[in-house]
Design a protein around this motif. Structure first.
Motif: not given
Length: 854
Positions: A410-429, A453-455
């Motif tokens: 569930a945590a991995m899906r949430s992170l991947m969803s943020r990237a698919l929404a166009g966000e570039r980020f780094t986290v520690v998990e 320009g579409q993700v």
């Protein structure tokens, strides 16, 4: 000062307050103070000498600013902080000694001489300690020092250099800010330019650049140059010379403080660097397996001393630039791919293959996924890391979040969803199966976009940072333990020195009051007042003994002791002390071996623990005293050496302690009883006693369930002395006769002791040093008794005893000392501990006469 020891090089002459004061005491003794506002040293006021004596003996940096001019006096620890400004600082006015911070010190003197205090935490100042400006951070505590008239005559400063910690925090903040700034950049040139600018501004460097290396050439696409020309272009590595190239291959940062003198540089390399206005530099070479791929260079136009912190910063920046540039190259290729692909739906297979090629070209673990969370590419490193913590391989087409255990999925899906929404980020998990390990990962996400320009997916780049976090946590734990150890050691050293001096002060006070009580001097009211003063002096004596016990410097009479018998004799006293609401239980294992301890001190410690237990059971309860045999093996019990022990435990059913209180329980002056209900020295005294005996103290406690304190006593290697072997008790009030030679360097102590000896029937001859005593004997004095202090300037009491034994072999000797230091004293020479009363002295001398008669 009586009983003060000093190492070779410490002053052994001059004013007594300098003895044992270290190198700075030597310098103070040698300086012509008549030329300073303080005047000749033999005319200094007592308040100045006392304050100077205290600061010279402290292991922490202390500086005192005396008088309106702020004349500087400091100790050896401060001299190390002063660096190249020492020893010229000693005796100088603070404004002239530190001109670069004159305004700061003007305010210190103004506030301090007005009787106020100042406290600074992580105060930043720029000082010239080594010929060049450097930023330092310090904790500073300023307090006024009172003069003879009770008014502020100077200011004393306790200093702690926090530069390394603050610099480390700022370096960490710089690196985090740099990582955040690099993350949105999309081209290698932008990354190189930003990193060079940030690093150049931070280090105030003349030139900073990152070069990419291919073969024997390095390419500089951009640089940060300040006051020197840019060197953007392509350069040959061969021009560096063989010695410097060999240093690069070692993999460590190459640091050159002075291009003109560094022997690793060939003449051609030196000429080339100087022509580019390079006087000093730090180079960090970055590798991909065995090959060089990059070079981060920080240069100074003039020679410069690069600090270790600056070198580490350059290396850490280099380690961040390399993956960022690799990522940017990958993204550039992807953008180029997106810009040139036509009819992307038709050429989907080609696109996936290209993603796969880009991923495969990356060394670090990386994968790519589409908008359905399916894996469309991954490299071998990614698969190896995934298998290591999950136990199986990944495959193209897998729904990546579904490969994890549910909560992690569930945590991995949430992170991947943020990237698919166009966000570039780094986290520690944390990811991984518990049975295989759950490391901490630093995960970066970069969206993938099509030509419009579409993700259409994202990159997932993960690095295992568990070892780095663990090392950082271990370092912080070690640093905290070191700080606590240094604090306790410094407090112990200072406490022991002060307690010893109080022993010398208390000896004439206690002796004089005792004499007045015995002679019934004064009216009835005056005798009551004298008796009250004597009781206060005895309480002060007890407090000093506790201070010496905490500092592990109390004089001990360690012998073989029957612990079972000692505990049984104490039970009745403990029971009457605790009262009827507390039940006392005794659990002593039979046939315990004798323990090596001071019986009187152990009885005091046991009674102290029992009283503490009573206070922890205000509504009554149960106190258990137990004694068992125990063994300590390697690493089993912290702070205890391996071996066999007898454990004396005191347990209660009281309120208990939380972990924070338990950790601080043995600190001196720490108490939970409230103001006026204890000195806070009880447990610290017991802890000091155990440490001095070679044992230890452990505490187990649970809030609401009680506390158990165990004393680990070393087993004696000698047998217990029976009553038949003890000397017969001799009356301490029997009159003596003969000549007593009294040797004591403290005048008041000597006068008091001489009076006691006179009242006991001796003709007293006084000497203020061992050397004077020897001279008196050589001139014909034939003493019947020698009473001598142990630690004195010049020859010690034990050395004097050995010297006089050659002339008077049968002469009884009594050594008097207020300290635990017994180096050089023969075990069979009787000793008397300061402070003492007449009856204690009489008892010791009576036993001496008894031993001489048998």
């Amino acid at each position: 000062m009586s009983g003060t020891s000093f190492a070779p090089g410490y002053p052994s002459r001059g004013p007594a307050f300098l003895i044992g004061g270290g190198e700075c005491a030597d310098l103070i003794l040698a300086k012509d103070w008549a030329a300073t506002p303080l005047g000749p040293i033999d005319a200094w006021p007592q308040s100045l000498m006392t304050a100077t004596a205290i600061l010279l003996r402290s292991p922490v940096p202390i500086v005192m600013l005396w008088g309106d001019d702020g004349v500087m006096l400091y100790n050896d620890a401060y001299s190390k902080f002063a660096g190249g400004r020492h020893p010229e600082l000693l005796g100088s006015n603070v404004r002239e000694g530190w001109p670069e911070v004159a305004d700061f010190n003007d305010n210190v003197m103004k506030v301090g001489l007005a009787g106020e205090t100042l406290h600074y935490r992580d105060q930043e100042l720029t000082l010239r300690r080594h010929g060049r400006p450097e930023q330092v951070w310090m904790d500073l505590d300023y307090s006024p020092v009172l003069g003879e008239d009770g008014e502020p005559a100077g200011v004393i400063c306790f200093l702690s250099d926090t530069t390394e910690r603050v610099a480390s925090e700022r370096r960490t903040a710089f690196l985090l800010a740099l990582s955040d700034a690099l993350r949105p950049l999309t081209t290698p040139a932008e990354i190189m330019r930003l990193a060079a600018t940030r690093l150049g501004e931070c280090l105030e460097a003349s030139r900073v650049f990152y070069a990419e290396i291919a073969g024997s050439l390095m390419t500089v696409e951009s640089d940060h140059a300040r006051g020197v020309p840019s060197i953007v272009g392509r350069h040959s590595l061969e021009s560096f010379g063989p010695d410097l190239l060999a240093a690069y291959r070692a993999g460590e940062p190459v640091v050159v403080q002075d291009v003109g003198t560094d022997e690793r540089l060939s003449e051609g390399a030196r000429t080339g660097l100087q022509s580019r206005h390079v006087g000093a530099f730090v180079d960090v070479v970055l590798f991909e397996e065995e090959a060089w791929v990059g070079l981060l260079a920080v240069q100074s136009a003039t020679p410069r001393i690069w600090t270790p912190a600056e070198q580490r910063l350059v290396q850490e920046v280099g380690e961040r630039i390399k993956p960022a540039i690799e990522r940017a190259h990958a993204e550039v290729k992807l953008r180029e791919l997106n810009e040139t692909l036509e009819q992307q739906v038709v050429e989907r297979t080609t696109e996936l293959r290209r993603y796969h090629n880009i991923v495969e070209a990356t060394v670090a673990p990386i994968c790519a996924f589409d908008t359905e969370f399916r894996l469309i590419a991954f490299n071998q490193a990614h698969n190896d890391e995934f298998r290591r913590v999950n136990g199986f391989d990944t495959r193209i087409g897998d729904i990546f979040p579904d490969l994890f255990i549910p909560e992690q999925g569930a945590a991995m899906r949430s992170l991947m969803s943020r990237a698919l929404a166009g966000e570039r980020f780094t986290v520690v998990e944390v990811f991984g199966r518990p049975e295989l390990g759950t490391p901490c990962w630093e995960i970066s996400y970069t969206p993938l976009r099509d030509g419009n320009g579409q993700v259409v997916g994202a990159f997932h780049h993960a690095n295992d940072i568990s070892d780095r976090l663990a090392a950082q946590a271990d370092l912080e734990t070690t640093q905290e333990a070191l700080r606590q150890s240094q604090k306790m050691e410094a407090m112990g050293a200072l406490t022991g020195g002060v307690a010893h001096d109080f022993n010398n002060l208390l000896t004439p006070i206690l002796g004089s009051l005792d004499m007045m009580v015995r002679r019934e001097i004064g009216s009835e009211r005056e005798r009551r007042l004298i008796g009250g003063a004597l009781q206060s002096a005895e309480r002060a004596k007890t407090l000093v003994q506790r201070l010496l016990a905490f500092a592990r410097r109390q004089p001990l009479q360690a012998t073989a002791v029957d612990l079972e018998k000692l505990v049984e004799t104490m039970v009745v006293l403990i029971g009457s002390t605790l009262g009827p609401t507390i039940e006392v239980k005794l659990e002593v294992v039979p046939d315990l071996p004798p323990v090596r301890t001071d019986a009187n001190q152990l009885e005091m410690a046991l009674l102290n623990l029992a009283v503490n237990a009573r206070d922890a059971m205000p509504n009554g309860g149960e106190l258990t005293i137990r004694a068992i045999r125990a063994a300590v093996r390697d690493g089993e019990t912290s702070g205890l050496a391996c071996g066999d022990y007898v454990v004396l435990g005191v347990g209660d059913t009281g309120i208990g302690m939380d972990e924070a209180t338990r950790q601080r329980a043995i600190e001196p002056f720490f108490s939970t009883k409230g103001v006026g209900k204890g000195t806070g020295l009880g447990l610290s005294m017991v802890h000091g006693l155990m440490a001095q005996l070679g044992g230890g103290l452990t505490i187990e406690s649970t809030p609401g369930l009680g506390t158990s304190i165990d004393l680990w006593l070393p087993i004696s290697d000698t047998d217990i002395v029976t009553s038949d072997e003890l000397p017969v008790e001799v009356s301490s009030h029997s009159r003596a006769a003969g000549i007593a030679l009294l040797v004591e360097d403290e005048e008041l102590v000597r006068a008091t002791t001489a009076d006691m000896l006179a009242t006991l029937g001796y003709d007293v001859v006084e000497a203020d040093s061992a050397e004077e005593a020897i001279r008196l004997v050589e001139e014909g004095l034939c003493p019947d008794l020698l009473v001598t202090d142990h630690l004195m300037p010049g020859m010690s009491g034990s050395e004097l005893t050995r010297s006089l034994n050659a002339v008077c072999p049968e002469m009884p000797v009594l050594i008097v000392s207020g300290y635990a230091e017994a180096d050089g004293i023969d075990a069979d020479i009787p000793r008397l501990t300061k402070p003492f009363r007449r009856d204690e002295l009489a008892t010791c001398l009576a036993n001496l006469r008894y031993k001489s008669s048998v």
